[in-house]
Enzyme design. Structure first.
Site, PDB file in Angstrom:
ATOM      1  N   ASP A 184       0.868  -1.166   0.000  1.00  0.00           N
ATOM      2  CA  ASP A 184       0.000   0.000   0.000  1.00  0.00           C
ATOM      3  C   ASP A 184       0.914   1.229   0.000  1.00  0.00           C
ATOM      4  O   ASP A 184       2.106   1.128   0.326  1.00  0.00           O
ATOM      5  CB  ASP A 184      -0.900  -0.021   1.237  1.00  0.00           C
ATOM      6  CG  ASP A 184      -1.823   1.179   1.294  1.00  0.00           C
ATOM      7  OD1 ASP A 184      -2.368   1.560   0.242  1.00  0.00           O
ATOM      8  OD2 ASP A 184      -1.990   1.740   2.392  1.00  0.00           O
TER       9      ASP A 184
ATOM     10  N   ASP B  83      -0.104   5.116   0.961  1.00  0.00           N
ATOM     11  CA  ASP B  83      -0.336   6.027   2.080  1.00  0.00           C
ATOM     12  C   ASP B  83      -0.258   5.277   3.402  1.00  0.00           C
ATOM     13  O   ASP B  83      -0.973   4.299   3.613  1.00  0.00           O
ATOM     14  CB  ASP B  83      -1.709   6.700   1.941  1.00  0.00           C
ATOM     15  CG  ASP B  83      -1.834   7.501   0.654  1.00  0.00           C
ATOM     16  OD1 ASP B  83      -1.259   8.596   0.597  1.00  0.00           O
ATOM     17  OD2 ASP B  83      -2.487   7.015  -0.286  1.00  0.00           O
TER      18      ASP B  83
ATOM     19  N   ASN C 241      -6.115   4.967  -3.307  1.00  0.00           N
ATOM     20  CA  ASN C 241      -6.156   6.405  -3.558  1.00  0.00           C
ATOM     21  C   ASN C 241      -6.341   6.650  -5.051  1.00  0.00           C
ATOM     22  O   ASN C 241      -5.438   6.395  -5.852  1.00  0.00           O
ATOM     23  CB  ASN C 241      -4.868   7.052  -3.059  1.00  0.00           C
ATOM     24  CG  ASN C 241      -4.926   8.567  -3.099  1.00  0.00           C
ATOM     25  OD1 ASN C 241      -5.605   9.156  -3.933  1.00  0.00           O
ATOM     26  ND2 ASN C 241      -4.210   9.206  -2.195  1.00  0.00           N
TER      27      ASN C 241
ATOM     28  N   HIS D 257     -10.101   9.272   5.448  1.00  0.00           N
ATOM     29  CA  HIS D 257      -8.659   9.362   5.261  1.00  0.00           C
ATOM     30  C   HIS D 257      -8.055  10.263   6.333  1.00  0.00           C
ATOM     31  O   HIS D 257      -8.624  11.319   6.649  1.00  0.00           O
ATOM     32  CB  HIS D 257      -8.318   9.938   3.884  1.00  0.00           C
ATOM     33  CG  HIS D 257      -8.849   9.134   2.749  1.00  0.00           C
ATOM     34  ND1 HIS D 257      -8.421   7.849   2.482  1.00  0.00           N
ATOM     35  CD2 HIS D 257      -9.798   9.414   1.807  1.00  0.00           C
ATOM     36  CE1 HIS D 257      -9.060   7.387   1.419  1.00  0.00           C
ATOM     37  NE2 HIS D 257      -9.904   8.305   1.001  1.00  0.00           N
TER      38      HIS D 257
ATOM     39  N   ASP E 200      -1.283  -0.831   5.923  1.00  0.00           N
ATOM     40  CA  ASP E 200      -1.429  -0.180   7.231  1.00  0.00           C
ATOM     41  C   ASP E 200      -2.869  -0.196   7.730  1.00  0.00           C
ATOM     42  O   ASP E 200      -3.138   0.280   8.838  1.00  0.00           O
ATOM     43  CB  ASP E 200      -0.959   1.275   7.159  1.00  0.00           C
ATOM     44  CG  ASP E 200      -1.929   2.164   6.394  1.00  0.00           C
ATOM     45  OD1 ASP E 200      -2.246   1.832   5.217  1.00  0.00           O
ATOM     46  OD2 ASP E 200      -2.373   3.181   6.946  1.00  0.00           O
TER      47      ASP E 200
END
Length: 310
Positions: free
Chosen positions: A31, A33, A66, A191, A247
């Protein structure tokens, strides 16, 4: 290895164990972010980890929900943050996969009405999928008198910080047709933002439209398997020899588990070790699907094992 460890979960990856695990894997999914960067700052050591994995002959992909950026825009960010050897085919975003789904899977014969930002529009344009929704509204227009395109055959909802009532109303009108396809780039509810603030994610926007249209969207991004299927179909990746590093338990880890790959939770983003342990110790079968096989404080924990590998 996955079958031998999942009964426990949340194992700390250190030393020889980490080195041995990486030796068995030919592909690593990251991933973005919260894993390899936070905002406009790379996680310390992440560029070196990616570079060393590639030097060791591993396939590396960046699997992100995203949808605000196109793949070319992602490449610019990777370069700016010090990731020197990332190429376009490494980037697998929900915007790109939504375009592939519409073109190759759904084979939509008509236009797609888009609620989304530049990344979604760019990927649809590059895939040759005709779109509407970016045209400026006539000042003062309402749902009672605004034009609707009779050739719209699908509605795609992604992150849109310019969302307004008229956009939702138009999408709802298109979805009154039961043959109009309804997609969401991803289901992320929110987010994280700087200074402890948050913003609604694509999933919350799609949920509003699901309520209004009394329909459920097909979600393209994690934890849906489609993003992994895009990688497998193009690159022949073996799930048993793949590692997913994320995450967020409810998206990244659930995605990895549903695709049959080993999962690693990096504690540099949204989910905490306490949340992971809570899922592990719960009797809820849905929670069990969100338990990571392994946990690291940061992807930089990979560096010693990669430095030692020959």
């Amino acid at each position: 290895m996955a079958g031998a460890t999942r009964s426990l979960g949340c194992r700390r990856l250190l030393g020889t164990h980490l080195k041995n695990l990486l030796h068995t894997k030919h592909c690593v999914l990251f991933d973005c972010d919260g894993v390899i960067w936070n905002g406009d700052k790379a996680v310390a050591g992440a560029p070196e980890v990616v570079s060393l994995l590639k030097k060791r002959g591993k396939s590396v992909f960046f699997v992100t929900n995203n949808c605000t950026r196109s793949r070319d825009s992602y490449l610019s960010k990777f370069s700016r943050l010090g990731f020197c050897d990332v190429v376009q085919s490494d980037v697998v975003s929900s915007a790109y996969c939504s375009a592939i789904y519409l073109r190759d899977m759904a084979k939509v014969q008509g236009k797609v009405y888009v609620i989304g930002s530049d990344g979604v529009y760019t990927e649809l344009y590059e895939a040759g999928v005709p779109v509407v929704g970016r045209e400026p509204d006539v000042p003062g227009a309402t749902i009672y008198d605004c034009p609707l395109d009779s050739d719209v055959k699908a509605v795609l909802v992604g992150y849109d910080d310019k969302l307004n009532f008229l956009k939702l109303a138009k999408a709802c009108c298109y979805l009154r047709d039961p043959n109009c396809l309804f997609l969401a780039t991803d289901g992320d509810p929110w987010h994280p933002r700087p200074r402890g603030r948050v913003s609604p994610g694509s999933g919350s926007l799609a949920a509003a439209l699901e309520t209004a249209a009394e329909r459920k969207a097909t979600v393209i991004g994690k934890p849906s398997r489609f993003m992994f299927q895009c990688i497998v179909s193009r690159f022949g990746v073996d799930p048993a020899r793949t590692l997913m590093v994320g995450d967020r338990l409810e998206t990244d880890v659930l995605f990895g588990r549903s695709c049959g790959v080993d999962t690693v939770l990096a504690l540099t983003g949204v989910s905490t070790l306490q949340q992971a342990l809570g899922y592990r110790d719960s009797t809820d079968p849905q929670g069990a699907a969100c338990v990571p096989d392994y946990v690291v404080d940061t992807v930089a924990d990979f560096l010693p094992a990669l430095d030692e590998e020959r």
